[in-house]
Design a protein around this motif. Structure first.
Motif, short mmCIF file in Angstrom:
data_model
loop_
_atom_site.label_atom_id
_atom_site.label_comp_id
_atom_site.label_asym_id
_atom_site.label_seq_id
_atom_site.Cartn_x
_atom_site.Cartn_y
_atom_site.Cartn_z
N LEU A 1 -5.86 7.55 14.86
CA LEU A 1 -5.67 7.40 13.43
C LEU A 1 -5.69 5.84 13.26
N ARG B 1 -8.01 3.79 14.77
CA ARG B 1 -9.13 3.31 14.85
C ARG B 1 -9.94 3.95 13.69
N ASN B 2 -9.60 5.30 13.36
CA ASN B 2 -10.31 5.78 11.97
C ASN B 2 -9.91 5.09 10.78
N ASN B 3 -9.08 4.26 10.58
CA ASN B 3 -8.59 3.79 9.49
C ASN B 3 -8.49 2.21 9.42
N HIS B 4 -8.89 1.73 10.75
CA HIS B 4 -8.94 0.34 10.79
C HIS B 4 -7.65 -0.26 10.55
N ALA B 5 -6.64 0.44 11.32
CA ALA B 5 -5.12 -0.23 11.12
C ALA B 5 -4.66 -0.73 12.27
N LEU C 1 -0.14 5.14 6.40
CA LEU C 1 -0.49 6.04 7.48
C LEU C 1 0.91 6.11 8.54
N ASP D 1 -0.22 4.54 0.02
CA ASP D 1 -0.51 5.64 0.92
C ASP D 1 -0.38 5.28 2.43
N LYS E 1 0.78 -1.06 -0.13
CA LYS E 1 -0.16 0.01 -0.13
C LYS E 1 0.84 1.25 0.05
#
Length: 145
Positions: free
Chosen positions: A91, A93-97, A77, A75, A73
């Motif tokens: 970050l 939580r909001n991006n399921h990482a 984070l 992009d 990937k």
């Protein structure tokens, strides 16, 4: 609250964009890694590689001819070493990482922080708050600990 650098795993394993995917997948499997940052020759993070994505690609293509750049990937984070734990957790939580590469101000890889490490830190903070609360209650009664 601590900075991400205080909870990250330092000296993380990484790979390059032109590495053989089969070799990297084998290394990840042996080391039980689910995530690798992808870096360039200057150790700057240019992407991430997730083992689950490798498994999906393995079932679709001739695995022996693939490179990391075919699956990574781009992009990615990222969090900075001085970002706080709450920012990293938000970050994730909001991006399921589940993992984030930790970089310095020049985007050089310094570590990896995991959701598990941050969750452990939250549990530790809750336990400390509970102990402090109990200590304050006892002191409020004029007793010493």
């Amino acid at each position: 609250m601590k900075a991400v650098k205080d909870v990250m795993r330092q000296l993380p394993t990484s790979c390059g964009r032109n590495d053989s995917l089969q070799t990297v997948a084998t290394r990840m499997s042996i080391s039980k890694l689910e995530f690798l940052p992808v870096v360039d020759v200057n150790s700057e993070v240019i992407g991430t590689l997730i083992y689950k994505d490798i498994q999906i690609k393995m079932s679709q293509d001739n695995f022996s001819n693939l490179l990391v750049c075919d699956v990574m990937k781009v992009d990615a984070l990222l969090v900075n070493t001085y970002d706080d734990e709450a920012s990293a957790l938000k970050l994730m939580r909001n991006n399921h990482a589940s993992y984030l590469p930790v970089v310095d101000e020049k985007n050089h890889l310094k570590g990896v922080v995991s959701f598990v490490a941050l969750a452990r830190r939250i549990i530790q903070l809750k336990q400390e708050l509970k102990r402090d609360s109990e200590r304050m209650k006892v002191q409020g009664l004029g007793l010493s600990i």
